[in-house]
Design an enzyme around this catalytic site. Structure first.
Site, PDB file in Angstrom:
ATOM      1  N   GLY A  46       0.835  -1.190   0.000  1.00  0.00           N
ATOM      2  CA  GLY A  46       0.000   0.000   0.000  1.00  0.00           C
ATOM      3  C   GLY A  46       0.867   1.236   0.000  1.00  0.00           C
ATOM      4  O   GLY A  46       2.043   1.188   0.407  1.00  0.00           O
ATOM      5  N   GLN A  51       2.868   9.997   1.237  1.00  0.00           N
ATOM      6  CA  GLN A  51       4.165   9.309   1.215  1.00  0.00           C
ATOM      7  C   GLN A  51       4.989   9.661  -0.018  1.00  0.00           C
ATOM      8  O   GLN A  51       6.187   9.369  -0.067  1.00  0.00           O
ATOM      9  CB  GLN A  51       3.971   7.789   1.272  1.00  0.00           C
ATOM     10  CG  GLN A  51       3.421   7.304   2.606  1.00  0.00           C
ATOM     11  CD  GLN A  51       3.301   5.798   2.624  1.00  0.00           C
ATOM     12  OE1 GLN A  51       2.308   5.255   2.157  1.00  0.00           O
ATOM     13  NE2 GLN A  51       4.314   5.123   3.135  1.00  0.00           N
ATOM     14  N   CYS A  91       5.921  -0.212   7.132  1.00  0.00           N
ATOM     15  CA  CYS A  91       5.529   0.945   6.310  1.00  0.00           C
ATOM     16  C   CYS A  91       6.731   1.362   5.472  1.00  0.00           C
ATOM     17  O   CYS A  91       7.851   1.419   5.986  1.00  0.00           O
ATOM     18  CB  CYS A  91       5.099   2.087   7.230  1.00  0.00           C
ATOM     19  SG  CYS A  91       4.655   3.591   6.347  1.00  0.00           S
ATOM     20  N   LEU A  92       6.488   1.677   4.204  1.00  0.00           N
ATOM     21  CA  LEU A  92       7.584   2.086   3.322  1.00  0.00           C
ATOM     22  C   LEU A  92       8.226   3.390   3.793  1.00  0.00           C
ATOM     23  O   LEU A  92       9.371   3.668   3.458  1.00  0.00           O
ATOM     24  CB  LEU A  92       7.081   2.237   1.878  1.00  0.00           C
ATOM     25  CG  LEU A  92       6.614   0.929   1.207  1.00  0.00           C
ATOM     26  CD1 LEU A  92       6.026   1.226  -0.163  1.00  0.00           C
ATOM     27  CD2 LEU A  92       7.754  -0.075   1.107  1.00  0.00           C
ATOM     28  N   HIS A 133      -4.358   0.993   7.376  1.00  0.00           N
ATOM     29  CA  HIS A 133      -3.038   1.618   7.480  1.00  0.00           C
ATOM     30  C   HIS A 133      -2.934   2.820   6.529  1.00  0.00           C
ATOM     31  O   HIS A 133      -2.483   3.899   6.930  1.00  0.00           O
ATOM     32  CB  HIS A 133      -1.978   0.553   7.154  1.00  0.00           C
ATOM     33  CG  HIS A 133      -0.569   1.051   7.116  1.00  0.00           C
ATOM     34  ND1 HIS A 133       0.405   0.600   7.977  1.00  0.00           N
ATOM     35  CD2 HIS A 133       0.053   1.941   6.296  1.00  0.00           C
ATOM     36  CE1 HIS A 133       1.559   1.208   7.702  1.00  0.00           C
ATOM     37  NE2 HIS A 133       1.365   2.031   6.675  1.00  0.00           N
ATOM     38  N   GLU A 134      -3.386   2.636   5.289  1.00  0.00           N
ATOM     39  CA  GLU A 134      -3.294   3.733   4.305  1.00  0.00           C
ATOM     40  C   GLU A 134      -4.250   4.862   4.654  1.00  0.00           C
ATOM     41  O   GLU A 134      -3.913   6.042   4.495  1.00  0.00           O
ATOM     42  CB  GLU A 134      -3.572   3.226   2.887  1.00  0.00           C
ATOM     43  CG  GLU A 134      -2.604   2.163   2.380  1.00  0.00           C
ATOM     44  CD  GLU A 134      -1.142   2.455   2.657  1.00  0.00           C
ATOM     45  OE1 GLU A 134      -0.736   3.642   2.631  1.00  0.00           O
ATOM     46  OE2 GLU A 134      -0.396   1.504   2.932  1.00  0.00           O
ATOM     47  N   HIS A 137      -2.715   7.150   7.081  1.00  0.00           N
ATOM     48  CA  HIS A 137      -1.742   8.083   6.488  1.00  0.00           C
ATOM     49  C   HIS A 137      -2.410   9.385   6.048  1.00  0.00           C
ATOM     50  O   HIS A 137      -1.805  10.453   6.119  1.00  0.00           O
ATOM     51  CB  HIS A 137      -1.107   7.455   5.233  1.00  0.00           C
ATOM     52  CG  HIS A 137       0.118   6.626   5.508  1.00  0.00           C
ATOM     53  ND1 HIS A 137       1.267   7.145   6.060  1.00  0.00           N
ATOM     54  CD2 HIS A 137       0.390   5.315   5.272  1.00  0.00           C
ATOM     55  CE1 HIS A 137       2.184   6.186   6.163  1.00  0.00           C
ATOM     56  NE2 HIS A 137       1.676   5.062   5.697  1.00  0.00           N
TER      57      HIS A 137
END
Ligand code: NI
Length: 166
Positions: A46, A51, A91-92, A133-134, A137
């Site tokens: 995701g 991000q 997480c990226l 999670h997204e 963000h």
């Protein structure tokens, strides 16, 4: 298509409340394509617009191994949630770390597609986790803010008790 640079934890961009996406134009289409490519290249499941430095309520999710399950979520809203699941998350934007996070087991969301059409989606298990999670963000929230605990390096590589609950 092009990949974009992923913003890392510590950057204020990740802490902002994103604005609603109002225009369903070529620029949005290009953003969605770039976000998917950036996510796949980084081997993530995701990616949210903040991000890549864009403060809009846009996210992509694909929890499949063969990249066949891409979801483009614009202005997503949680309609319903059911149960809980506790498991690992990364997480990226937080490279090299993982934590244990409790999320709803099942969710139903409303969102818009790239044409601006209103859609609904039900998700469960790992996909529900990724979507939650997204969506976090988009409100400037990272999993490290809501995790039950952080994993050690050994636990990141190996088995954790919470894996058995999946
Ligand atoms: Ni993330």
């Amino acid at each position: 298509m092009a990949t974009r640079k992923i913003v890392k934890v510590g950057d204020d961009t990740l802490r902002k409340i994103c604005r609603k996406q109002e225009k369903f134009d070529l620029r949005l289409t290009l953003l969605l394509k770039d976000m998917a490519e950036t996510m796949y290249k980084a081997e993530g499941v995701g990616l949210a617009a903040p991000q890549v430095g864009i403060l809009r309520r846009v996210a992509v999710v694909d929890v499949t191994e063969d990249h066949s399950g891409l979801k483009e979520l614009i202005n997503p809203e949680l309609l319903e949630e059911e149960g809980t699941q506790t498991g690992r998350e990364g997480c990226l934007s937080v490279p090299g770390r993982q934590g244990v996070v409790t999320r709803p087991k099942k969710i139903r969301i409303r969102y818009q597609n790239r044409k601006g059409e209103s859609m609904e989606l039900e998700a469960e298990g790992f996909e529900a986790r990724a979507i939650c999670h997204e969506m976090d963000h988009l409100d400037g929230r990272l999993y490290i803010d809501v995790m039950d605990r952080e994993l050690s390096e050994e636990e990141i590589e190996g088995h954790i008790p919470e894996d058995d609950e999946q």
